[in-house]
Enzyme design. Sequence first.
Site, PDB file in Angstrom:
ATOM      1  N   GLU A  94       8.458  -6.510  -2.297  1.00  0.00           N
ATOM      2  CA  GLU A  94       9.533  -6.640  -1.314  1.00  0.00           C
ATOM      3  C   GLU A  94      10.846  -7.105  -1.926  1.00  0.00           C
ATOM      4  OE1 GLU A  94       7.666  -9.173   1.559  1.00  0.00           O
ATOM      5  OE2 GLU A  94       6.834  -7.487   2.671  1.00  0.00           O
ATOM      6  N   GLU A 125     -12.649 -10.452 -10.683  1.00  0.00           N
ATOM      7  CA  GLU A 125     -11.952 -11.729 -10.837  1.00  0.00           C
ATOM      8  C   GLU A 125     -12.677 -12.679 -11.777  1.00  0.00           C
ATOM      9  OE1 GLU A 125     -13.256 -14.701  -7.314  1.00  0.00           O
ATOM     10  OE2 GLU A 125     -12.194 -12.924  -6.639  1.00  0.00           O
TER      11      GLU A 125
END
Length: 312
Positions: A94, A125
């Site tokens: 963004e 992960e």
Amino acid sequence: MSIPASAANHPDDRGHLLTEQANPRSAQLDQLSPLELVDLFNQEDQRTLEAIAAAREPLAQAIATITTALRQGGRLFYIGAGTSGRLGVLDAAECPPTFCTPPDLVQGILAGGPAALIRSSEGLEDIFEDGEAAMADRQVNALDVVVGITAGGTTPYVKGALHAARQRGAKTVFIACVPADQVPAEVDIDIRLLVGPELLAGSTRLKAGTVTKMALNILSTGAMVRLGKVYGNRMVDVAVTNSKLRDRALRILCDLTDLDRAAAAELLDRSGQQVKLALMMHLGHLDADTAQAQLTAHQGQLRPALAAAEGS
């Protein structure tokens, strides 16, 4: 002290972590009505505001550190897995449309890559070395800031990235929703967002996800404000890439000048669709080249550039 890869790949039992505990206030969650569910969620979400307030000082330190790094030519990296990593990617994505930043200035790194944005790949992960490799792949250096995001604080992928980032001389920031005495971290800035156990035990996409999004909003927006990409409370570096954003740009120009919409549109076109430059031209009574030179001389900061133009 460095983090041994072997230890990071085999974390201790996580059941004691704050983010994994059962919330006594939601013990009857499966028996609540829809309205009772909404009310309970609303009550619990108040804790996100309290957590941000409690972390105000390290958040401010992080804004200052990120601003300095970006001003000196560095980059900001968010790295995480699962929800934490996705939130980092979202915040990074963004920045270009909001602040007209180059895509590589703020980068989100997610365990599992782009595919993990839409399909769970949480198993990735657990690989400490993959986090280290992500730092090498992006040639992280002493000018950069790396923000590791992990709700429970134990994600080996994030630990590996922070370990490698420190070795490369980068500034490091840790964002977690567990106390430091549960999961210590050797970083430059340690941000703990303590929202307590989730209504749905262990589901850190809830309060932990919400408070993490709030923190990232503060870090990126705060840094961009300090870098001069905001004038007053207007996004004067907004990228004018579609009709909605052109309309926003015109409204900013009309609100901050004495121009009507037609004149603002003409000014915006003369500035090459750059709102800040258009404001510098109009308010400073300058042509485009001189206005750009003034902005460049003041590191893109509109307010001091205008003050200098008025004083000359």
